[in-house]
Write a protein that holds these residues in place. Structure first.
Motif, mmCIF file in Angstrom:
data_model
loop_
_atom_site.group_PDB
_atom_site.id
_atom_site.type_symbol
_atom_site.label_atom_id
_atom_site.label_comp_id
_atom_site.label_asym_id
_atom_site.label_seq_id
_atom_site.Cartn_x
_atom_site.Cartn_y
_atom_site.Cartn_z
ATOM 1 N N ALA A 1 57.711 61.388 -41.607
ATOM 2 C CA ALA A 1 58.738 62.383 -40.849
ATOM 3 C C ALA A 1 59.911 61.568 -40.301
ATOM 4 N N TYR A 2 61.083 61.994 -41.020
ATOM 5 C CA TYR A 2 62.392 61.253 -40.600
ATOM 6 C C TYR A 2 63.051 62.010 -39.621
ATOM 7 N N GLY A 3 62.947 63.207 -39.526
ATOM 8 C CA GLY A 3 63.780 63.954 -38.525
ATOM 9 C C GLY A 3 65.230 64.083 -39.333
ATOM 10 N N LYS A 4 66.133 63.759 -38.194
ATOM 11 C CA LYS A 4 67.660 63.818 -38.731
ATOM 12 C C LYS A 4 68.079 62.560 -39.119
ATOM 13 N N GLU A 5 67.438 61.413 -39.377
ATOM 14 C CA GLU A 5 67.829 59.916 -39.167
ATOM 15 C C GLU A 5 68.203 59.611 -40.719
ATOM 16 N N ARG A 6 67.805 60.320 -41.698
ATOM 17 C CA ARG A 6 68.421 60.060 -42.916
ATOM 18 C C ARG A 6 68.870 61.172 -43.797
ATOM 19 N N PRO A 7 70.270 61.680 -43.264
ATOM 20 C CA PRO A 7 71.050 62.802 -43.975
ATOM 21 C C PRO A 7 71.427 62.203 -45.341
ATOM 22 N N VAL A 8 71.352 63.377 -46.331
ATOM 23 C CA VAL A 8 72.139 63.001 -47.728
ATOM 24 C C VAL A 8 73.313 63.462 -47.517
ATOM 25 N N ALA A 9 74.030 64.487 -46.671
ATOM 26 C CA ALA A 9 75.141 65.173 -46.316
ATOM 27 C C ALA A 9 75.493 64.814 -45.071
ATOM 28 N N LEU A 10 76.988 64.604 -44.846
ATOM 29 C CA LEU A 10 77.663 64.390 -43.416
ATOM 30 C C LEU A 10 78.700 65.357 -43.238
ATOM 31 N N CYS A 11 78.518 66.604 -42.524
ATOM 32 C CA CYS A 11 79.727 67.306 -42.090
ATOM 33 C C CYS A 11 79.276 68.305 -41.266
ATOM 34 N N ASP A 12 79.857 68.909 -40.351
ATOM 35 C CA ASP A 12 79.657 69.838 -39.496
ATOM 36 C C ASP A 12 79.822 71.341 -40.056
ATOM 37 N N ALA A 13 78.956 71.528 -41.173
ATOM 38 C CA ALA A 13 78.978 72.807 -41.925
ATOM 39 C C ALA A 13 77.689 73.078 -42.465
ATOM 40 N N GLU A 14 77.352 74.310 -42.784
ATOM 41 C CA GLU A 14 76.173 74.815 -43.512
ATOM 42 C C GLU A 14 75.898 74.121 -44.704
ATOM 43 N N GLN A 15 76.906 74.004 -45.638
ATOM 44 C CA GLN A 15 76.819 73.286 -46.715
ATOM 45 C C GLN A 15 76.266 71.925 -46.796
ATOM 46 N N CYS A 16 76.404 71.161 -45.556
ATOM 47 C CA CYS A 16 75.765 69.822 -45.384
ATOM 48 C C CYS A 16 74.377 70.016 -44.693
ATOM 49 N N TYR A 17 74.293 70.894 -43.810
ATOM 50 C CA TYR A 17 72.783 71.342 -42.988
ATOM 51 C C TYR A 17 71.836 71.643 -44.085
ATOM 52 N N SER A 18 72.281 72.464 -45.132
ATOM 53 C CA SER A 18 71.269 72.746 -45.964
ATOM 54 C C SER A 18 70.707 71.621 -46.927
ATOM 55 N N GLN A 19 71.394 70.876 -47.132
ATOM 56 C CA GLN A 19 71.006 69.759 -47.985
ATOM 57 C C GLN A 19 70.152 68.794 -47.339
ATOM 58 N N ASN A 20 70.298 68.746 -45.974
ATOM 59 C CA ASN A 20 69.420 67.912 -45.240
ATOM 60 C C ASN A 20 68.056 68.498 -44.735
ATOM 61 N N ARG A 21 67.913 69.775 -44.852
ATOM 62 C CA ARG A 21 66.648 70.545 -44.453
ATOM 63 C C ARG A 21 65.674 70.616 -45.581
ATOM 64 N N ARG A 22 65.020 69.342 -45.810
ATOM 65 C CA ARG A 22 64.332 69.130 -47.112
ATOM 66 C C ARG A 22 62.948 68.284 -47.030
ATOM 67 N N SER A 23 62.207 68.336 -48.034
ATOM 68 C CA SER A 23 61.222 67.610 -48.136
ATOM 69 C C SER A 23 61.442 66.885 -49.653
ATOM 70 N N VAL A 24 61.193 65.385 -49.699
ATOM 71 C CA VAL A 24 61.258 64.685 -50.736
ATOM 72 C C VAL A 24 60.154 64.075 -51.235
ATOM 73 N N THR A 25 59.560 64.428 -52.442
ATOM 74 C CA THR A 25 58.514 63.629 -52.983
ATOM 75 C C THR A 25 58.838 62.259 -53.696
ATOM 76 N N VAL A 26 58.403 61.272 -53.173
ATOM 77 C CA VAL A 26 58.942 59.919 -53.517
ATOM 78 C C VAL A 26 57.691 59.213 -54.216
ATOM 79 N N ILE A 27 57.968 58.654 -55.511
ATOM 80 C CA ILE A 27 57.111 58.082 -56.333
ATOM 81 C C ILE A 27 56.896 56.645 -55.769
ATOM 82 N N THR A 28 55.486 56.249 -55.208
ATOM 83 C CA THR A 28 55.309 54.912 -54.535
ATOM 84 C C THR A 28 54.399 54.084 -55.482
ATOM 85 N N GLY A 29 53.734 54.733 -56.572
ATOM 86 C CA GLY A 29 53.096 53.605 -57.252
ATOM 87 C C GLY A 29 52.487 54.206 -58.495
#
Length: 167
Positions: free
Chosen positions: A136-164
């Protein structure tokens, strides 16, 4: 003598042009077929990280203050589950994220629920639990920075990352 020098320069110039023409006639790899039978430009090798990200999708988005899956999220995770079952050697980490609103503690807890929801869905699709970790990263790793829904919606996510386990 002058005519002979002009003739030699002309012959040398012709040789240069012929050499350049010969170089330009070398066969180029078929970019659609790829090199050595691999994927072409813009295509990902089956079973690769790029294949997963491009052809399956590595992100699931959530509504504000929610950790339940949307229909689009369910579709993406169903594809992820199928891909992970096909490539059984692959391990992944599910990252949970939140937008910048709310306290750090609240967003860590919310992003942990999102990661857990994603992980549990993949396990429900038949992917072995020992192949999936979560963080869990919380709000520490945003992909979009702005004070609008268009940014907020991109940051509310889960990302599946291949590790091996990819080729």
């Amino acid at each position: 003598m002058m005519t002979r020098m002009v003739g030699m320069k002309y012959a040398a110039l012709c040789c240069c042009f012929l050499a350049l023409a010969a170089c330009s006639k070398k066969t180029q790899p078929n970019l659609d077929a790829g090199i050595n039978g691999g994927p072409g430009v813009g295509q990902a090798a089956p079973g690769s990280k790029a294949d997963f990200t491009t052809n399956v999708g590595d992100r699931v988005f959530f509504l504000q203050d929610q950790s339940t899956l949307t229909p689009e999220g369910t579709d993406t995770l169903t594809k992820q589950g199928g891909w992970l079952k096909k490539y059984a050697q692959v391990t992944v980490q599910v990252e949970g994220h939140a937008d910048e609103r709310g306290t750090r503690e609240y967003n860590i807890a919310l992003s942990a629920r999102r990661a857990t929801t994603t992980r549990n869905f993949l396990i429900g699709q038949g992917v072995a639990a020992n192949r999936i970790s979560s963080i869990a990263y919380g709000k520490e790793r945003p992909v979009a920075l702005c004070d609008a829904e268009q940014c907020y919606s991109q940051n509310r996510r889960s990302v599946t990352v291949i590790t091996g386990g990819t080729n």
